[in-house]
Design an enzyme around this catalytic site. Structure first.
Site: not given
Ligand code: P53
Length: 503
Positions: A202, A396
């Site tokens: 991220e 995810e």
């Protein structure tokens, strides 16, 4: 023709070292930021703890991943606080049991991260820590035993604390070389055991959270904060690009991806101003990092973004060439929710950890304020695949929810099953529309400590871990209903889901 997943589609789950392993000070591991971060909740932030220059303990809200401590203070573990990541769910000692359960579900891929501070405790040590290398070797061998392909995040928010203390973290160019040396070490060490790698988890959070924070706390980030965030990112881009090149030189079979926090943004209204604001949001929050890593160059809008906050990016000669030569092989992302972007005053705002903007009347929200939006996943997949045309992975996706353990020990998490079913259908629709999606790893395949709140009760797993927010419990593992459901999904390559009625 019925929709289907490609024959070699990889199914599995994902965790991160700092949220699962525990054993924070064992076998030579150095500290990372989460080790000095307390637990929080949806209403209360996590805190970064320190001792100030007069020796007084203190704490500061950790917005994003570590709080900014006062001048002269030192990060510190305080006796008066509880640190959920110290023990986490003890994957460090229980990985054999856990991987066995993943194998029972039928995983072909398992995403985990290596803790940099287990390999180089101070981040820049001359030689790696053998105990750290041995631990991950043993974890990867355990995966191989069951034909599970490890997917390894090289960095999951866990820069060694010593690098933060001595160099001020990623705003310092020096971190590029430290990271690259660490990456090179593990690339050589695990050649033949690992094939799939992700450079920074991220990566876009650094910039996206600045905007969101102002939305959540009402406090605009300063130009200095933007300057630091963009500089931090530039260093991570260079580190990532160098890493990709070195990885390919060490093993041409390595498949190295980026990892983006994939939030789908919608214009809140059809006011053209909202449409434009939404486009700008995509550019800043999603494309900025993705373009550098997957196209090998800064987007055409980057100059505008820098100018907006008077950012003067410092680049070295040759950086642009490094970026160009270090394009990733695949684009991977997390997906939990969508957010609305509007220039209008809104009454019904989303409130949760790291979610912001106007509430979308067409969607429902989790107990932590995250929108349930499988169509948003299809939208993201189609938009991103068209932009980059390289293989994608959803690394995810999941629902953080409270679970109840019944008297007989069973856990009926049909809400979690519904969440995943809808998202799996969305992936099938995107694949049907031409998207080259190659893998799906659900978040927190086993319950782990929440990154945002530090809670245990925000559970994502298909496997329940008996532990509460204060760290009490046996840490025993119990399959939830979702475990048996997911096992069936994998056994049929998604067919059981696709044959059920439409979402
Ligand atoms: P938690 C915010 C928004 C979207 C994804 O999050 C985020 C965050 C940070 O909290 O992080 C990713 O645990 C991250 C994981 C994290 C997961 O999403 O706050 O890569 O480490 O656990 C879920 O519910």
């Amino acid at each position: 023709m019925t929709k289907q997943f490609p024959k070699n589609f990889m199914w599995g789950g994902a965790i991160a070292a700092n949220q699962a392993e525990g054993a924070y000070n064992l076998d030579g591991r150095g500290l990372t930021a989460t080790d000095v971060t307390t637990g929080g909740s949806v209403k209360m932030p996590r805190y970064t703890t320190y001792i100030d220059k007069d020796g007084k303990p203190g704490k500061v809200a950790s917005m994003g991943h570590n709080g900014v401590i006062p001048e002269g203070a030192k990060y510190a573990v305080l006796d008066t606080e509880y640190y959920p990541n110290h023990q986490a769910v003890d994957f460090y000692h229980r990985y054999k049991e856990d991987i066995k359960l993943f194998a029972e579900m039928g995983y072909s891929i398992f995403r985990l991260s290596i803790s940099w501070a287990r390999i180089f405790p101070n981040g820049d040590d001359i030689r790696p820590n053998q105990a750290g290398l041995d631990f991950y070797r043993s974890v990867f061998e355990e995966c191989r035993k069951y034909n599970i392909e490890p997917l390894v995040s090289i960095w999951h928010f866990d820069t060694p604390l010593s690098l933060e203390e001595r160099f001020g973290g990623w705003t310092n160019r020096k971190l590029v070389d430290f990271y690259v040396k660490y990456a090179e070490t593990i690339f050589r060490e695990y050649k033949g055991l690992v094939k799939y790698w992700l450079t920074f988890n991220e990566i876009n959070n650094t910039i996206m959270f600045l905007d969101m924070m102002s939305d959540i706390s009402g406090k605009e980030a300063t130009d200095k904060e933007y300057q630091d965030a963009y500089q931090h990112l530039h260093h991570q881009f260079v580190a990532s690009a160098k890493t990709v090149q070195i990885g390919h030189a060490i093993d041409p079979n390595y498949v190295i991806g980026n990892m983006i926090c994939g939030i789908t943004f919608y214009p809140g209204t059809c006011d053209p101003k909202d449409i434009l604001a939404n486009q700008h949001k995509w550019e800043q929050g999603i494309y900025y990092c993705g373009d550098v890593q997957a196209k090998g160059k800064y987007g055409t809008y980057a100059k505008r973004l820098w100018k907006e906050h008077n950012v003067e990016l410092v680049m070295e000669d040759g950086d642009l060439e490094i970026l160009e030569k270090g394009k990733v092989d695949m684009y991977t992302f997390s997906y939990y929710m969508s957010n609305n972007v509007t220039t209008h005053e809104v009454e019904d705002k989303v409130s949760g950890n790291f979610s912001a903007g106007a509430k979308n009347p067409y969607l429902t929200y989790s107990d932590w304020g995250w929108a349930h939006d499988p169509v948003g996943l299809q939208y993201y997949l189609e938009k991103i695949y068209d932009r980059y045309e390289i293989p994608l992975m959803v690394v995810e996706n999941g629902l953080g929810a409270f679970d109840t353990v019944e008297e007989d020990g069973s856990i009926h998490d049909d809400y979690r099953i519904d969440y995943h079913r809808a998202h799996i259908k969305a992936m099938a629709d995107a694949i049907d529309n031409g998207v080259n999606l190659i893998a799906y790893t659900t978040w927190g395949c086993i319950d782990i400590v929440s990154a945002g709140t530090g809670e245990m009760r925000k559970r994502y797993g298909f496997i329940y871990v008996d532990m509460d927010d204060a760290g009490n419990g046996t840490l025993n593992r119990t399959p939830k209903d979702s475990f048996y459901w997911y096992k069936e999904v994998l056994a049929t390559n998604g067919l059981n889901v696709l044959e059920e009625s439409d979402r």
